[in-house]
Design a protein around this motif. Structure first.
Motif, short mmCIF file in Angstrom:
data_model
loop_
_atom_site.label_atom_id
_atom_site.label_comp_id
_atom_site.label_asym_id
_atom_site.label_seq_id
_atom_site.Cartn_x
_atom_site.Cartn_y
_atom_site.Cartn_z
N TRP A 138 0.81 -1.22 0.00
CA TRP A 138 0.00 0.00 0.00
C TRP A 138 0.84 1.27 0.00
CZ3 TRP A 138 0.95 3.14 4.06
CH2 TRP A 138 1.46 2.57 5.24
N GLN A 139 2.12 1.19 0.36
CA GLN A 139 2.98 2.37 0.39
C GLN A 139 3.22 2.93 -1.02
OE1 GLN A 139 6.22 0.60 2.66
NE2 GLN A 139 5.72 1.93 4.40
N ASP A 142 1.55 6.19 -1.56
CA ASP A 142 2.10 7.38 -0.88
C ASP A 142 3.14 8.08 -1.75
OD1 ASP A 142 0.53 6.89 1.33
OD2 ASP A 142 2.11 5.82 2.42
N GLU A 144 4.80 10.13 -4.86
CA GLU A 144 4.35 11.21 -5.73
C GLU A 144 4.67 10.88 -7.18
OE1 GLU A 144 5.56 15.10 -4.42
OE2 GLU A 144 5.04 14.65 -2.33
N GLN A 150 1.52 3.94 -9.45
CA GLN A 150 1.25 3.52 -8.06
C GLN A 150 0.55 2.16 -8.07
OE1 GLN A 150 -1.14 6.74 -6.58
NE2 GLN A 150 0.63 7.89 -5.82
#
Length: 170
Positions: A138-139, A142, A144, A150
């Protein structure tokens, strides 16, 4: 709701279908990695036949509609067999078509299947390196970077456990 029930009842796309035509293969690990040789069974599940060490091989009697994949035991990366991500054997008689009886060999020869290193693009190599640095899948959300990257990082193999799973000691 009905569509979801239909989707759940459909068989997996990659699976063994029948066993009409035999094939005799020799899987050869040409890499320095320990490679798991997996047959995809009739339900679409991976069945490990053997782990091949560096330069090791195994002879297997299989069937034409039976898919095989090759997986690095440490990283879970897929390796190609004869250049294919999924290897489907040819029937044993395919290489003898068109031969006259006196041209046939005294013994049927196994088809060599060379397991080789996968070729990754620079983009894939970068994503893999970023994934290695994440503690949890899940990181990836986070970071950018664009959402599509992602998401790709989140589902990229090898999957990492969720934080709650780690906290529970699973």
């Amino acid at each position: 709701m009905e569509q979801q029930e239909e989707d759940e009842q459909l068989p997996p796309t990659l699976r063994s279908i029948h066993n009409r035509h035999s094939s005799f293969v020799k899987f050869i690990n040409t890499t320095r990695h320990n490679i798991g040789v997996y047959w995809i069974d009739y339900q679409g599940k991976m069945v490990c036949y053997r782990v091949l060490g560096c330069r090791d091989h195994v002879e297997i009697n299989t069937f034409v509609t039976h898919p095989w994949i090759f997986v690095d035991e440490e990283t879970k990366d897929r390796f190609p067999g004869n250049g294919e991500e999924v290897f489907f054997p040819e029937p044993w008689f395919a290489k003898y078509r068109g031969m006259r009886p006196f041209e046939l060999p005294a013994r049927i020869e196994r088809t060599p299947v060379y397991i080789t290193l996968p070729l990754y693009s620079l983009r894939d190599l970068c994503l893999r390196e970023i994934k290695r640095r994440l503690r949890y899948d899940w990181q990836a959300f986070d970071l950018e970077i664009p959402w599509s990257l992602q998401h790709e990082l989140h589902v990229l193999q090898p999957r990492k456990p969720e934080q709650r799973d780690r906290d529970l000691g699973s």
